[in-house]
Scaffold this motif. Sequence first.
Motif, PDB file in Angstrom:
ATOM      1  N   ASP B 233     -44.113 -15.384  -6.480  1.00 49.77           N
ATOM      2  CA  ASP B 233     -43.286 -15.955  -5.417  1.00 49.77           C
ATOM      3  C   ASP B 233     -43.306 -17.484  -5.543  1.00 49.77           C
ATOM      4  OD1 ASP B 233     -45.718 -16.852  -4.419  1.00 49.77           O
ATOM      5  OD2 ASP B 233     -45.777 -15.447  -2.731  1.00 49.77           O
ATOM      6  N   GLU B 234     -42.642 -18.163  -4.605  1.00 56.37           N
ATOM      7  CA  GLU B 234     -42.576 -19.624  -4.697  1.00 56.37           C
ATOM      8  C   GLU B 234     -43.883 -20.287  -4.290  1.00 56.37           C
ATOM      9  OE1 GLU B 234     -40.299 -17.746  -3.308  1.00 56.37           O
ATOM     10  OE2 GLU B 234     -38.358 -18.227  -4.197  1.00 56.37           O
ATOM     11  N   LEU B 235     -44.674 -19.609  -3.450  1.00 51.28           N
ATOM     12  CA  LEU B 235     -45.966 -20.179  -3.057  1.00 51.28           C
ATOM     13  C   LEU B 235     -46.820 -20.329  -4.304  1.00 51.28           C
ATOM     14  CD1 LEU B 235     -46.539 -17.784  -0.038  1.00 51.28           C
ATOM     15  CD2 LEU B 235     -45.872 -20.177   0.129  1.00 51.28           C
TER      16      LEU B 235
ATOM     17  N   GLY D  52     -32.092  -8.463  -1.874  1.00 50.77           N
ATOM     18  CA  GLY D  52     -31.899  -7.901  -3.196  1.00 50.77           C
ATOM     19  C   GLY D  52     -30.677  -7.015  -3.133  1.00 50.77           C
ATOM     20  N   CYS D  53     -30.226  -6.505  -4.271  1.00 47.50           N
ATOM     21  CA  CYS D  53     -29.084  -5.576  -4.236  1.00 47.50           C
ATOM     22  C   CYS D  53     -29.441  -4.413  -3.324  1.00 47.50           C
ATOM     23  CB  CYS D  53     -28.793  -5.056  -5.639  1.00 47.50           C
ATOM     24  SG  CYS D  53     -28.217  -6.320  -6.762  1.00 47.50           S
ATOM     25  N   SER D  54     -30.605  -3.820  -3.573  1.00 45.82           N
ATOM     26  CA  SER D  54     -31.053  -2.664  -2.802  1.00 45.82           C
ATOM     27  C   SER D  54     -31.177  -2.997  -1.315  1.00 45.82           C
ATOM     28  CB  SER D  54     -32.411  -2.205  -3.332  1.00 45.82           C
ATOM     29  OG  SER D  54     -33.234  -3.325  -3.584  1.00 45.82           O
ATOM     30  N   SER D  55     -31.578  -4.231  -1.026  1.00 50.11           N
ATOM     31  CA  SER D  55     -31.792  -4.614   0.367  1.00 50.11           C
ATOM     32  C   SER D  55     -30.490  -4.750   1.143  1.00 50.11           C
ATOM     33  CB  SER D  55     -32.582  -5.921   0.439  1.00 50.11           C
ATOM     34  OG  SER D  55     -33.916  -5.710   0.026  1.00 50.11           O
ATOM     35  N   GLY D  94     -36.203  -3.588  -2.738  1.00 48.56           N
ATOM     36  CA  GLY D  94     -36.346  -3.465  -4.178  1.00 48.56           C
ATOM     37  C   GLY D  94     -37.785  -3.576  -4.624  1.00 48.56           C
ATOM     38  N   ASP D  95     -37.987  -3.360  -5.920  1.00 49.11           N
ATOM     39  CA  ASP D  95     -39.326  -3.456  -6.483  1.00 49.11           C
ATOM     40  C   ASP D  95     -39.808  -4.901  -6.483  1.00 49.11           C
ATOM     41  OD1 ASP D  95     -37.139  -3.665  -8.216  1.00 49.11           O
ATOM     42  OD2 ASP D  95     -38.360  -3.342  -9.980  1.00 49.11           O
ATOM     43  N   GLY D  96     -38.914  -5.834  -6.746  1.00 50.85           N
ATOM     44  CA  GLY D  96     -39.311  -7.237  -6.719  1.00 50.85           C
ATOM     45  C   GLY D  96     -39.628  -7.667  -5.302  1.00 50.85           C
ATOM     46  N   ASP D  97     -38.758  -7.284  -4.407  1.00 51.62           N
ATOM     47  CA  ASP D  97     -38.909  -7.614  -3.000  1.00 51.62           C
ATOM     48  C   ASP D  97     -40.256  -7.112  -2.458  1.00 51.62           C
ATOM     49  OD1 ASP D  97     -37.313  -8.556  -0.555  1.00 51.62           O
ATOM     50  OD2 ASP D  97     -37.997  -6.586   0.099  1.00 51.62           O
ATOM     51  N   GLY D  98     -40.636  -5.924  -2.861  1.00 52.27           N
ATOM     52  CA  GLY D  98     -41.826  -5.303  -2.291  1.00 52.27           C
ATOM     53  C   GLY D  98     -43.115  -5.583  -3.032  1.00 52.27           C
ATOM     54  N   ASP D 122     -36.515   1.290  -7.042  1.00 55.57           N
ATOM     55  CA  ASP D 122     -37.204   0.711  -8.182  1.00 55.57           C
ATOM     56  C   ASP D 122     -36.318   0.769  -9.421  1.00 55.57           C
ATOM     57  OD1 ASP D 122     -38.881   0.070 -10.250  1.00 55.57           O
ATOM     58  OD2 ASP D 122     -40.437   1.529  -9.729  1.00 55.57           O
ATOM     59  N   ASN D 123     -35.826  -0.381  -9.835  1.00 54.11           N
ATOM     60  CA  ASN D 123     -34.982  -0.436 -11.039  1.00 54.11           C
ATOM     61  C   ASN D 123     -35.650  -1.246 -12.142  1.00 54.11           C
ATOM     62  OD1 ASN D 123     -34.809  -2.961  -9.974  1.00 54.11           O
ATOM     63  ND2 ASN D 123     -32.642  -2.835  -9.439  1.00 54.11           N
ATOM     64  N   GLU D 124     -36.913  -1.558 -11.926  1.00 58.44           N
ATOM     65  CA  GLU D 124     -37.688  -2.278 -12.946  1.00 58.44           C
ATOM     66  C   GLU D 124     -37.059  -3.614 -13.328  1.00 58.44           C
ATOM     67  OE1 GLU D 124     -38.020   0.558 -16.136  1.00 58.44           O
ATOM     68  OE2 GLU D 124     -39.681   1.585 -15.147  1.00 58.44           O
ATOM     69  N   ILE D 125     -36.364  -4.256 -12.373  1.00 60.24           N
ATOM     70  CA  ILE D 125     -35.710  -5.532 -12.691  1.00 60.24           C
ATOM     71  C   ILE D 125     -35.337  -6.239 -11.390  1.00 60.24           C
ATOM     72  CG2 ILE D 125     -33.314  -4.670 -12.669  1.00 60.24           C
ATOM     73  CD1 ILE D 125     -34.654  -6.838 -15.516  1.00 60.24           C
ATOM     74  N   TYR D 126     -35.062  -7.531 -11.492  1.00 64.21           N
ATOM     75  CA  TYR D 126     -34.446  -8.253 -10.387  1.00 64.21           C
ATOM     76  C   TYR D 126     -32.939  -8.141 -10.585  1.00 64.21           C
ATOM     77  CZ  TYR D 126     -38.913 -10.654  -9.379  1.00 64.21           C
ATOM     78  OH  TYR D 126     -40.206 -10.958  -9.048  1.00 64.21           O
ATOM     79  N   GLY D 127     -32.303  -7.308  -9.800  1.00 62.48           N
ATOM     80  CA  GLY D 127     -30.875  -7.093  -9.986  1.00 62.48           C
ATOM     81  C   GLY D 127     -30.033  -8.231  -9.447  1.00 62.48           C
ATOM     82  N   LEU D 128     -30.217  -8.542  -8.178  1.00 55.70           N
ATOM     83  CA  LEU D 128     -29.334  -9.507  -7.515  1.00 55.70           C
ATOM     84  C   LEU D 128     -29.320 -10.869  -8.209  1.00 55.70           C
ATOM     85  CD1 LEU D 128     -27.444  -9.846  -5.065  1.00 55.70           C
ATOM     86  CD2 LEU D 128     -29.397 -10.730  -3.807  1.00 55.70           C
ATOM     87  N   THR D 129     -30.469 -11.292  -8.722  1.00 56.49           N
ATOM     88  CA  THR D 129     -30.519 -12.602  -9.375  1.00 56.49           C
ATOM     89  C   THR D 129     -30.159 -12.502 -10.853  1.00 56.49           C
ATOM     90  OG1 THR D 129     -32.893 -12.255  -9.494  1.00 56.49           O
ATOM     91  CG2 THR D 129     -32.092 -13.740  -7.793  1.00 56.49           C
TER      92      THR D 129
HETATM   93  C1  LIG Z   1     -37.628 -16.838  -0.894  1.00 61.10           C
HETATM   94  C2  LIG Z   1     -36.663 -16.309  -1.874  1.00 61.10           C
HETATM   95  N1  LIG Z   1     -36.931 -16.391  -3.187  1.00 61.10           N
HETATM   96  C3  LIG Z   1     -36.070 -15.915  -4.117  1.00 61.10           C
HETATM   97  C4  LIG Z   1     -34.879 -15.353  -3.742  1.00 61.10           C
HETATM   98  C5  LIG Z   1     -33.910 -14.871  -4.786  1.00 61.10           C
HETATM   99  N2  LIG Z   1     -33.899 -13.418  -4.906  1.00 61.10           N
HETATM  100  C6  LIG Z   1     -33.030 -12.668  -4.206  1.00 61.10           C
HETATM  101  S1  LIG Z   1     -33.192 -11.035  -4.532  1.00 61.10           S
HETATM  102  C7  LIG Z   1     -34.454 -11.319  -5.630  1.00 61.10           C
HETATM  103  C8  LIG Z   1     -35.106 -10.204  -6.373  1.00 61.10           C
HETATM  104  C9  LIG Z   1     -34.259  -8.986  -6.445  1.00 61.10           C
HETATM  105  O1  LIG Z   1     -34.983  -7.953  -7.084  1.00 61.10           O
HETATM  106  P1  LIG Z   1     -35.387  -6.660  -6.263  1.00 61.10           P
HETATM  107  O2  LIG Z   1     -36.171  -7.037  -5.048  1.00 61.10           O
HETATM  108  O3  LIG Z   1     -36.062  -5.729  -7.216  1.00 61.10           O
HETATM  109  O4  LIG Z   1     -34.012  -6.069  -5.742  1.00 61.10           O
HETATM  110  P2  LIG Z   1     -32.816  -5.514  -6.636  1.00 61.10           P
HETATM  111  O5  LIG Z   1     -31.765  -6.580  -6.623  1.00 61.10           O
HETATM  112  O6  LIG Z   1     -33.360  -5.241  -8.005  1.00 61.10           O
HETATM  113  O7  LIG Z   1     -32.378  -4.266  -5.943  1.00 61.10           O
HETATM  114  C10 LIG Z   1     -34.722 -12.688  -5.727  1.00 61.10           C
HETATM  115  C11 LIG Z   1     -35.753 -13.246  -6.617  1.00 61.10           C
HETATM  116  C12 LIG Z   1     -34.615 -15.294  -2.345  1.00 61.10           C
HETATM  117  N3  LIG Z   1     -33.470 -14.757  -1.880  1.00 61.10           N
HETATM  118  N4  LIG Z   1     -35.508 -15.762  -1.465  1.00 61.10           N
END
Ligand SMILES: Cc1ncc(C[n+]2csc(CCOP(=O)(O)OP(=O)(O)O)c2C)c(N)n1
Lengths: 570, 570, 287, 287
Positions: B233-235, D52-55, D94-98, D122-129
């Motif tokens: 994370d950013e922290l 995230g996309c999932s969110s 998402g997996d990154g989010d959680g 869980d898609n094993e990736i950061y989708g939205l970014t």
């Molecule tokens: C504090 C903060 N840091 C970074 C982001 C950018 N960001 C948005 S979604 C995301 C990760 C998405 O991955 P995931 O949680 O797995 O969801 P997915 O899109 O894969 O469903 C990030 C890094 C943000 N919105 N807020």
Amino acid sequence: AVAAGDILSMACARDGLHVIKTEAYGPQIRGGESSCTVRISANDIHAQADLIDALVVFNWADFARFASELTLAPDALILHEANDTPPENLAPQAQVIGVPFTTTARESGAPSGKNILGIGMIAAILGLPIESIRAAIQRRFAKKTAAVIEGNLKVFDKGIELAALVDAPSKKLQYTAGEPRLFMSGNEASAVAAIEAGCRFFAGYPITPSSEILHFLSEWLPRIGGSCLQTEDELAAIGAVVGGSFAGVKSMTATSGPGLSLMSEMLGLASIAEIPAVVVNVQRGGPSTGIPTKSEQSDLMHSVFGGHGDMPRAVISVCDIEDSFHATVDAFNIAEEFQLPVIVLSDQSIGQSKQTLAANVLVHDVVDRRVATPEELKDFKRYLDTPTGISPVSTPGMSGGMFQTNGLEHDEKGRPSAMYSVHERMNEKRYRKLDALAKKYPLFRRYGATKPEVGILCWGSTTGAVREAVDKLSAEGIAVAAFVPRLLMPLPAAEVQAFIDSCREVVITELSYAKQFTQYLRTVVDLPRNHTHVFARSGGKALGVREIIDQVRSVLPKVADVEIPEGVLA
Amino acid sequence: AVAAGDILSMACARDGLHVIKTEAYGPQIRGGESSCTVRISANDIHAQADLIDALVVFNWADFARFASELTLAPDALILHEANDTPPENLAPQAQVIGVPFTTTARESGAPSGKNILGIGMIAAILGLPIESIRAAIQRRFAKKTAAVIEGNLKVFDKGIELAALVDAPSKKLQYTAGEPRLFMSGNEASAVAAIEAGCRFFAGYPITPSSEILHFLSEWLPRIGGSCLQTEDELAAIGAVVGGSFAGVKSMTATSGPGLSLMSEMLGLASIAEIPAVVVNVQRGGPSTGIPTKSEQSDLMHSVFGGHGDMPRAVISVCDIEDSFHATVDAFNIAEEFQLPVIVLSDQSIGQSKQTLAANVLVHDVVDRRVATPEELKDFKRYLDTPTGISPVSTPGMSGGMFQTNGLEHDEKGRPSAMYSVHERMNEKRYRKLDALAKKYPLFRRYGATKPEVGILCWGSTTGAVREAVDKLSAEGIAVAAFVPRLLMPLPAAEVQAFIDSCREVVITELSYAKQFTQYLRTVVDLPRNHTHVFARSGGKALGVREIIDQVRSVLPKVADVEIPEGVLA
Amino acid sequence: MSACYTPQTYKNDLKPVWCPGCGDFGVLNSLYKALADTKCEPHDTVVVSGIGCSSRLPGYVETYGFNSLHGRALPIATGVKLASPGLNVIAVGGDGDGIAIGGNHFLHTARRNTDLTYIMMDNEIYGLTKGQAAPTTPIGDKTKSTIYGNPEAGVDPCALAISFGASWVARGFSGDVKGTTELMRLAIEHKGFSFLNIISPCVTWRGDDQHKEIRAKVRPLPADHDNNSRESALRLTNENGIVTTGVLYQNSQPTLVDEILDIRWKAQGDKQPPTKKDMLRQFAPAF
Amino acid sequence: MSACYTPQTYKNDLKPVWCPGCGDFGVLNSLYKALADTKCEPHDTVVVSGIGCSSRLPGYVETYGFNSLHGRALPIATGVKLASPGLNVIAVGGDGDGIAIGGNHFLHTARRNTDLTYIMMDNEIYGLTKGQAAPTTPIGDKTKSTIYGNPEAGVDPCALAISFGASWVARGFSGDVKGTTELMRLAIEHKGFSFLNIISPCVTWRGDDQHKEIRAKVRPLPADHDNNSRESALRLTNENGIVTTGVLYQNSQPTLVDEILDIRWKAQGDKQPPTKKDMLRQFAPAF
Ligand SMILES: Cc1ncc(C[n+]2csc(CCOP(=O)(O)OP(=O)(O)O)c2C)c(N)n1
Ligand SMILES: Cc1ncc(C[n+]2csc(CCOP(=O)(O)OP(=O)(O)O)c2C)c(N)n1
Ligand code: SF4
Ligand code: SF4
Ligand SMILES: [Mg+2]
Ligand SMILES: [Mg+2]
């Protein structure tokens, strides 16, 4: 020392005296040095004492650690442990008396009773309520054995006896006993206020000097059907508060600078999703970990401007211990009515000091959330763009009130939109609420002359000292006044400007090296270029009444200067 | 559409033309609508186009989504998919031509080549470098089969052929080919700058619109013996940066608003522990998640005032894509020389747009950390209180340089202290560095008349448009000038004030609904009460040259008014 | 590395602020000894902590030291190590610091097998803030923030570390300076992320008997314990009424620094490092 | 609760922004069905997500919904539940989010056995970014942020959840709407913290074949699996080449809401709630 201070204070409170008590500790958590100052008066008081009339010292080495923060009156009465020789010239006409505290206490049957011995002497010399002190001692040791209680009472009497040897009639306090008063700290007042305001959910993470709020609410919320959660960190604390409030329950957290910084992002979410949230921030020395045990006014700019993006929020300051109560209820009222995050800015010197209060002052009107009407629930728009910017709210559990919200820019229904037109419109809507808020809550205090030559601007915990300084200066016939905004965001700009324009010289006094209050004032009001005098210094030491008087005096000559040409022109 | 834009831009860059390219997408990550605008000129350009001369539309429904951000020239040339009927009156003298893009492309052997067909026509009509475009197409599809390349080249020629049917001589671009230019985005320029400045450690967490910096450095740092860490994370990102810098290696992170908010506390630690740290913050629409894909100037107040406590830091803004490079190197220089955190404020419109640059402009002097001398290491004081406030540094690995630091207030040796006297002294020392910094780096830009009737104040990404507006207005004989502070904290106050005082009317233009720039200026300079005109609106739409011209025009009458009495007085 | 270092070498003249009898004194003394035993060059050593009573420790060690922010010792320590892999990096802090506010960094720093030693002084309480429940506080305990008894079951830091993927996990007791010193030595010598949980009583907020009580519970590792097995290691965590000390788990796997070096190799191999021109080529339309 | 709800009941008219073929469509459809199967009263249900996309999912469900901040779905969901225990609270993301930014909340929300259901897509990736490595991304994979191959071993969210103390842990596959719906039903019906990890392919950043590849790996629970045993459950995590779906682990223990109610009982029992006067008594020197 601290225990003795408590006993003394409680006893005086019982007899209706006015007391302000402050404590100071070394870095050590236990067994370290500590100091306790108690100001006792027959009349209303608003600040801790500038000058110490009577001092009890058990250890001069410890005293040295606090000396820079303790100024003795010229004729101070000083009682000290006999076998510990005092430093030179503590005060010009000081009366310095060595007392065998430790041995006497032991002999009188209370080995650790030297502080009780001390208050016995002090009480007799200053003429404090002996009976109430006896009662207070009994209460203090209630859980101990009868022997202990007896011993301490004996030591106390011994102190009174020894006091007879001291001759200081001038020091006697003149008063007539009155109604008992409450004796509490600013943090306790904030916690009581939360419950008064209807807060039923608190989530927090401990941090000095705010933890007493967590402690109090973790004890009392469950008793009234509320709940309290100690979270894993401040990110979770403010998150849970936003969740609880979204669910329709008034919610609050309490923290200090480091925690407030961590809450920045979530406060932005509360702002754009328009969810009420109350954060009590008890300021301490900064930046970073800084000085956790001391007071400063350096979280102001972060409170009013912190967080990315254009993020409307309200900030309300706390002027004194009693105000901790009112400001906290106001915060809930504002949060609920205007659906935004509200930061209550207190500080260590208010949060952790204790003062006597009349029981009947702890009352304040309570405002609730504006719930959507059945009409509004038809084709419900959670973010309906209204003249005040305030939209109807529904909360989970309300049938027909369902909506999906988010921290993205969104339309009136709460649906995400990246369109400029929507963004501009919703920014307008959200900021419009601040106009309505400013109109309804122009919270400020004003003291002193109506036509001031010198006008003082300050905020928060320095108010008490400023108020006493204004009284003293007025008594000297100097036309001085003080203006203290209580609502800081949005600032009652018109009132502040009017006050400034009504003064010849403006003095701004604050405990922030970076002049945060001065800079903030400049964003909204005009300060006369050559007639504004800023006295800003670091916190870590209370702003004294004499210090303020000197600040005002230092600008008085200018007033004179101004007068002459005017005379000529006339 | 976007692919076509890249090909066109790269080709023009090859022939030394000036290009600015911007892209816009719908919320969908893939398969959603997208738009790409390319401004091509024979001369220097500083902003994206206000008016669109030639438009290619494959789907009018998609066009509608972006219409509010695209303004057509009165005589715009419009090529659109034949079987998709265009909306009414797009532009008064518009030349609207239906082209069977899809079918023609298929028939010419490149089913998905309709965009290549489009640039074929556009290139021929506007007289763009045909040969370079052919080369660009070949490069673009280099990894594909020969058949694919052939097909696309055929489609391209087909486009040129079809263009013959269109008669729009006026649209031909007049130019002579010059030296090839680089073509890059602001984020890429920042990343390149970091490496140029000597940054060898990057820690970051992805976030739109800054992630390209992470992508670039994760590829290039390992190649030059550096390292890159994608944190949880950013922290952690800013924590790792502080750690890396403490260890003596220039370190950086990149983020956007939400991440910057989360970094508030750690930036305070860098400030009090006096550890260099560079944060590139690429602004997007706020508050909260806001509008991640669009630009805004609303992280200013948080950057200059965010974080609890009195916390000195530097903030440097980015005026354009080339400036992303210089500002980033400056940030490292300032961070290292003055031992404090530095925030680089860029935004989406700079970070993710691409522009042509002369290769030789990407050079900038580099400053390094002032390492302690052997003398200083004797009884080493890491926080020695010097005239500039800058203390000698040692870094782990240096023998004899050992010290223990912290985020508590501390003395010259770095030892924790809760004493007021130490706190006040160290605040002075830390803030003194800002004075030295302001003296050494009075970074600003100034454009236009020396004796302006109207003076424009702006910052960051609006500079390009303001600059072009100043040129256009000057050409009309209007005495207008613009002042653009590049260093925002500490602000070159004297220079800004001098500029303000030199203008009759002051125009402040910014993309923040809350007027953050205006409020910030007020904290340090005086703005003439009735002669300051603030044009602040939400971001999400670029500030156009014509918009600025209108703003200036709207205040011109006032200037006239002022003139008359003056004439009388003369 | 020089060979003639004694515990004294690492002492500075700052007096610890800890309460008389605080377990952290024992941890500090063990650290002095362990640093000497491992011949850590003081100026090549960095001790990083968060905030808490325990996190004051780096201030008392004559190496490079950084008492940073509550919960952030590990990200900072990671930055130090990645920026300058030659340094010995030791992170220290409290149970609240590492498992409450710092829990996420604990997970990810362990998971990456970051090359550093993490010493947690576990007193089952928030000491510095005067006695609130920590994630390690046993269920039912009354503290300043849980006067009706702690509703949450306390976690075992060693169990977490193992699940997080730490490659070396041990438990010690500050009352046993000799044993703790030995564990510290092993922790420092381990290649990768080593986690040492030291039970370090808080006499002020957990009562003066905590020391005695724990001493009574402490047990050595069972002779037959296979500390290469996560399963058996986990069985020695969250135990009832006893506290097993020793190296509960260890394995050897590539560390974060190994990975970073591997990436550099993949990126550049033994080729000449790229010039600025090489770097700018991708932006040049030279085709 | 009314009995006549269909999946349609929970659909609103907002069109998902997901890419064609995104696994999250399957998750959304399963959720519509599961909500109907469990007869969740829409206005008593709250779906909370991060970013995230999932969110984006809560935006498409006709209940109360909150697409909040990256990583903070669980603290917000916890606040909703504690403030209003009568609500059904479902957190998604998402997996990154959680596991990246939200990892610490995952640990503590599970550990407290907070009464809510947590569905991780869980898609094993950061989708939205746009395609950077997540903590779940397999080692070696090339992504936007790991072009030399991911240096870190991917974690198994179910293994974490079990170690964190979750009282119900299952894995599903978005391609199997029927199976996933059933798991969601069980998750929602579980008393306490239920964690459902759903493999939900990202066709855009993990390639169009991820779907096929996973389908090939999916296996049902071994017939003899004892899902009351943490040890056996953990053996079905971090598997090589196969993905076991089903309820890996479950136990029944007091939940956070149980604890809160217990504390209220300890505090007040069946006594009259205290008055303001009672509360102020401690500040009154009435002795
Ligand atoms: C504090 C903060 N840091 C970074 C982001 C950018 N960001 C948005 S979604 C995301 C990760 C998405 O991955 P995931 O949680 O797995 O969801 P997915 O899109 O894969 O469903 C990030 C890094 C943000 N919105 N807020
Ligand atoms: C961001 C932040 N939140 C809260 C605090 C207050 N705080 C300081 S130390 C501490 C916890 C101390 O407990 P632990 O980490 O176990 O260390 P110990 O004192 O027990 O050794 C807390 C909550 C802080 N300094 N910073
Ligand atoms: S409070 Fe506890 S942990 Fe802190 S110093 Fe005292 S005994 Fe040690
Ligand atoms: S990017 Fe991946 S996760 Fe996001 S919507 Fe597209 S396919 Fe789904
Ligand atoms: Mg602890
Ligand atoms: Mg994902």
